[in-house]
Design a protein around this motif. Structure first.
Motif, short mmCIF file in Angstrom:
data_model
loop_
_atom_site.label_atom_id
_atom_site.label_comp_id
_atom_site.label_asym_id
_atom_site.label_seq_id
_atom_site.Cartn_x
_atom_site.Cartn_y
_atom_site.Cartn_z
N ARG A 159 50.01 50.41 -42.79
CA ARG A 159 48.20 50.48 -42.81
C ARG A 159 48.72 50.34 -41.37
NH1 ARG A 159 44.24 53.45 -42.05
NH2 ARG A 159 42.47 52.33 -42.32
N ARG A 160 49.23 49.68 -40.32
CA ARG A 160 49.10 49.54 -39.38
C ARG A 160 49.82 51.01 -39.21
NH1 ARG A 160 48.52 44.75 -36.27
NH2 ARG A 160 49.99 45.50 -34.93
N ASP A 161 51.38 51.41 -39.23
CA ASP A 161 51.64 52.31 -39.05
C ASP A 161 50.52 53.32 -38.17
OD1 ASP A 161 54.06 51.23 -38.09
OD2 ASP A 161 55.11 51.32 -40.41
N GLU A 162 50.15 53.44 -39.87
CA GLU A 162 48.92 54.96 -39.66
C GLU A 162 47.55 54.40 -38.96
OE1 GLU A 162 47.66 53.73 -43.63
OE2 GLU A 162 48.91 55.30 -45.33
N LEU A 163 47.31 53.33 -38.75
CA LEU A 163 46.33 53.09 -37.47
C LEU A 163 46.73 53.34 -36.21
CD1 LEU A 163 44.66 49.49 -38.74
CD2 LEU A 163 44.05 52.02 -38.98
N LYS A 164 48.36 52.95 -35.80
CA LYS A 164 48.83 53.85 -34.61
C LYS A 164 48.67 55.14 -34.49
CE LYS A 164 53.12 52.34 -31.66
NZ LYS A 164 54.20 51.45 -31.56
N GLU A 165 49.14 55.98 -35.31
CA GLU A 165 49.45 57.44 -35.60
C GLU A 165 47.94 57.73 -34.95
OE1 GLU A 165 51.64 58.51 -38.28
OE2 GLU A 165 53.26 57.07 -38.92
N ASN A 166 46.99 57.11 -35.85
CA ASN A 166 45.54 58.08 -35.83
C ASN A 166 44.71 57.33 -34.31
OD1 ASN A 166 45.80 59.31 -37.78
ND2 ASN A 166 45.35 57.88 -39.18
N GLY A 167 45.70 56.32 -33.49
CA GLY A 167 44.99 55.66 -32.21
C GLY A 167 43.90 54.57 -32.52
N MET A 168 43.68 54.11 -33.93
CA MET A 168 43.13 53.13 -34.25
C MET A 168 43.69 51.85 -33.68
SD MET A 168 41.44 55.47 -37.38
CE MET A 168 40.45 53.89 -37.84
N LEU A 169 44.90 52.07 -33.27
CA LEU A 169 45.77 50.05 -33.67
C LEU A 169 45.13 50.03 -31.69
CD1 LEU A 169 47.01 48.04 -35.82
CD2 LEU A 169 49.28 48.87 -34.79
N PRO A 170 43.99 48.94 -32.05
CA PRO A 170 44.51 48.39 -30.78
C PRO A 170 45.13 48.17 -30.48
CG PRO A 170 42.21 47.43 -32.22
CD PRO A 170 43.17 47.80 -33.35
N PRO A 171 45.32 48.00 -28.89
CA PRO A 171 47.41 47.15 -28.04
C PRO A 171 47.44 45.97 -28.02
CG PRO A 171 45.04 48.03 -26.67
CD PRO A 171 44.98 48.27 -27.56
N THR A 172 45.92 44.80 -28.40
CA THR A 172 46.24 43.67 -27.77
C THR A 172 46.24 43.06 -29.79
OG1 THR A 172 43.77 43.49 -28.55
CG2 THR A 172 45.03 43.52 -26.23
N SER A 173 46.13 43.85 -30.82
CA SER A 173 46.11 43.73 -32.20
C SER A 173 47.76 42.62 -32.52
CB SER A 173 45.61 45.24 -33.22
OG SER A 173 46.30 44.64 -34.53
N GLN A 174 47.63 41.56 -33.52
CA GLN A 174 48.59 41.17 -34.24
C GLN A 174 49.23 41.63 -35.37
OE1 GLN A 174 48.20 37.14 -32.76
NE2 GLN A 174 48.58 37.29 -30.58
N ASP A 175 50.02 41.50 -35.14
CA ASP A 175 50.97 41.75 -37.03
C ASP A 175 50.72 40.16 -37.13
OD1 ASP A 175 54.27 40.62 -37.11
OD2 ASP A 175 53.33 41.67 -34.97
N ILE A 176 50.90 40.36 -38.99
CA ILE A 176 50.89 39.20 -39.62
C ILE A 176 51.75 38.24 -39.03
CG2 ILE A 176 51.31 37.85 -41.55
CD1 ILE A 176 49.55 39.51 -43.30
N ILE A 177 53.17 38.05 -39.23
CA ILE A 177 54.12 37.42 -38.39
C ILE A 177 54.05 37.70 -37.47
CG2 ILE A 177 56.70 37.46 -37.71
CD1 ILE A 177 56.84 39.13 -40.29
N THR A 178 53.26 37.61 -36.55
CA THR A 178 53.59 37.37 -35.02
C THR A 178 52.02 36.19 -35.26
OG1 THR A 178 54.07 39.40 -34.72
CG2 THR A 178 52.49 37.50 -32.21
N ALA A 179 51.04 36.86 -35.99
CA ALA A 179 50.22 35.91 -35.70
C ALA A 179 49.94 34.50 -36.48
CB ALA A 179 49.10 36.78 -36.69
N MET A 180 51.18 34.63 -37.31
CA MET A 180 51.48 33.68 -37.72
C MET A 180 52.35 32.04 -36.94
SD MET A 180 52.93 33.96 -41.44
CE MET A 180 54.63 34.48 -40.68
#
Length: 458
Positions: free
Chosen positions: A100-121
């Motif tokens: 889903r993160r890949d999809e959001l990124k491809e559509n320009g909808m992933l904020p540049p400061t957004s963290q993935d689960i593993i990083t946020a953990m």
């Protein structure tokens, strides 16, 4: 309940490690079942989120600002179960979140400061109040990239289909027998003859059933090879659906499926080498590499590439030929279900001599070696002058040549291995087949085929 070796690794992690844990591997190999069975007795509170069953939560965990954001959303879902130092958080099928993160990124909808689960953990894991176990199939590119980067707060365990020892456990074979096998291997002495005969028969059965838990359980419950085959075909169907789900490029999707479907036929070639020109369009091959197709199947855990080397010396990777390879299935039972001979199971189980079982036996060898620590890459050697040796692995900083034979013999013909040994002074070489343990020379040992399970790096 099938006993799995991953249980020991999970126990070690719980007692000795503070890091989060990621359990990876192909689909349908028992990751979720093993983890759930482990955590139910180890923690007072279990928070389990399976993103394949709760797709409505995917976006909530695909778009995280930081660790506080992650904790807040977990608390909203779990409520009173979020008890510090008494809670494990199990996030299953996390590749769906990364997709889903890949999809959001491809559509320009992933904020540049957004963290993935593993990083946020990270901050939560370092704080130590909660334990995390994640499970995923490595089908998404992003999660693979994250895992490959050393984080310091994430451990990884790779799971595979049941190996032969786990199959013996499932069959109820007692510890004394398994200890006898290991003792004979370590001391290089023959196995008790009657035990050897029974183990060879059980190994042939394992080649048919394979190591997928669903197939193994089906056989234990019914003793019906037809029902086992039905379970195996359903798993293959799911693998093909995964290709459709996780590959966006339609032409790449078709090529990966073609490469996957051709594995049984390509292993039926005389030298088992994968000939891409027999599978993919020559116009495409003229202008493109096919590494993406093979690497996707390897990364997804559904295929095992074995590469040709020009120089059978350490390090083997220095002379590897990426374009020349054999491609094995991740599970020999799945391979058997794809073979066109409808009676091959019965023929193999009855040990009929006129059938060549070379490709299934080599497939078992590949998956056993991968499961026992040789998971970076497998190799083989072939030259017009010296012939072909089935496998080369590195063990204790030395090359170990391995030959796989499918028939019975007291002295197997292995001219290529003999030629190789005349050129290189390897400490030991193994020839596996339908035999008992026999010392041929100071270097060569014949071993019963089931002892391939005992070639272990870790």
């Amino acid at each position: 309940m099938l006993k799995r070796k991953v249980e020991e690794k999970l126990n070690f992690w719980l007692k000795n490690r503070k890091q989060a844990l990621l359990v990876t591997g192909a689909r349908q190999i028992g990751k979720s079942y093993s983890i759930k069975n482990f955590i139910k007795d180890k923690f007072d509170n279990v928070i389990a989120i399976d993103f394949s069953e709760m797709p409505n939560l995917i976006d909530a965990f695909a778009l995280l600002d930081n660790s506080e954001d992650l904790l807040l959303r977990l608390s909203f879902i779990a409520g009173e179960k979020m008890v510090p130092h008494k809670t494990v958080i199990f996030l299953d099928e996390i590749q769906l979140v990364y997709k889903r993160r890949d999809e959001l990124k491809e559509n320009g909808m992933l904020p540049p400061t957004s963290q993935d689960i593993i990083t946020a953990m990270k901050a939560i894991v370092i704080d130590g109040k909660y334990r995390f176990i994640l499970s995923g199939s490595l089908l998404g590119v992003s999660i693979k990239d994250v895992v490959l980067n050393p984080t310091g707060y994430l451990d990884e365990i790779k799971m595979y289909p049941l190996d032969f020892e786990e199959y013996l456990w499932a069959k109820g074979v007692g510890d004394p027998v398994i200890k006898h096998i290991k003792d004979c291997f370590n001391k290089k002495k023959p196995v008790d003859e009657e035990i050897n005969k029974m183990l060879l028969k059980t190994f042939r059965e394992y080649v048919i059933v394979g190591g997928m838990p669903e197939a193994v359980q089906s056989f234990l419950d019914t003793k019906n090879f037809y029902l086992v085959e039905e379970a195996q075909k359903q798993i293959i169907k799911k693998y093909k659906q995964d290709i459709t789900t996780y590959v966006d490029d339609d032409s790449l999707k078709l090529r990966i499926r073609d490469v996957f479907d051709a594995i049984p036929g390509q292993l039926s070639n005389k030298n088992m080498r994968y000939i891409t020109s027999q599978v993919l369009d020559n116009k495409y091959l003229k202008h493109n590499k096919v590494e993406d197709e093979f690497l996707w199947l390897k990364a997804a855990g559904v295929a095992i590439p074995t590469y040709h080397v020009n120089e059978p010396i350490v390090p083997l990777t220095l002379s590897v030929e990426r374009k020349t390879l054999k491609l094995f299935s991740n599970d020999v039972g799945l391979l058997m279900s794809q073979l066109t001979d409808a009676n091959i199971r019965e023929k193999l189980f009855n040990n009929e001599k006129e059938i060549n079982y070379g490709s299934p036996y080599e497939n078992v060898a590949a998956q056993e070696l991968i499961a026992h620590g040789f998971d970076e890459e497998l190799f083989y050697f072939n030259s017009k002058t010296h012939g072909e040796v089935d496998f080369l692995v590195t063990l204790n900083a030395e090359v170990l040549p391995i030959e796989i034979k499918s028939g019975e013999s007291q002295t197997y013909d292995h001219a290529a291995l003999n030629n190789l040994l005349r050129l290189h002074k390897y400490p030991v070489a193994y020839v596996f087949g339908e035999t008992n343990l026999l010392k041929e020379s100071d270097t060569i040992y014949q071993l019963p085929i089931y002892m391939i399970d005992l070639i272990r790096k870790s």
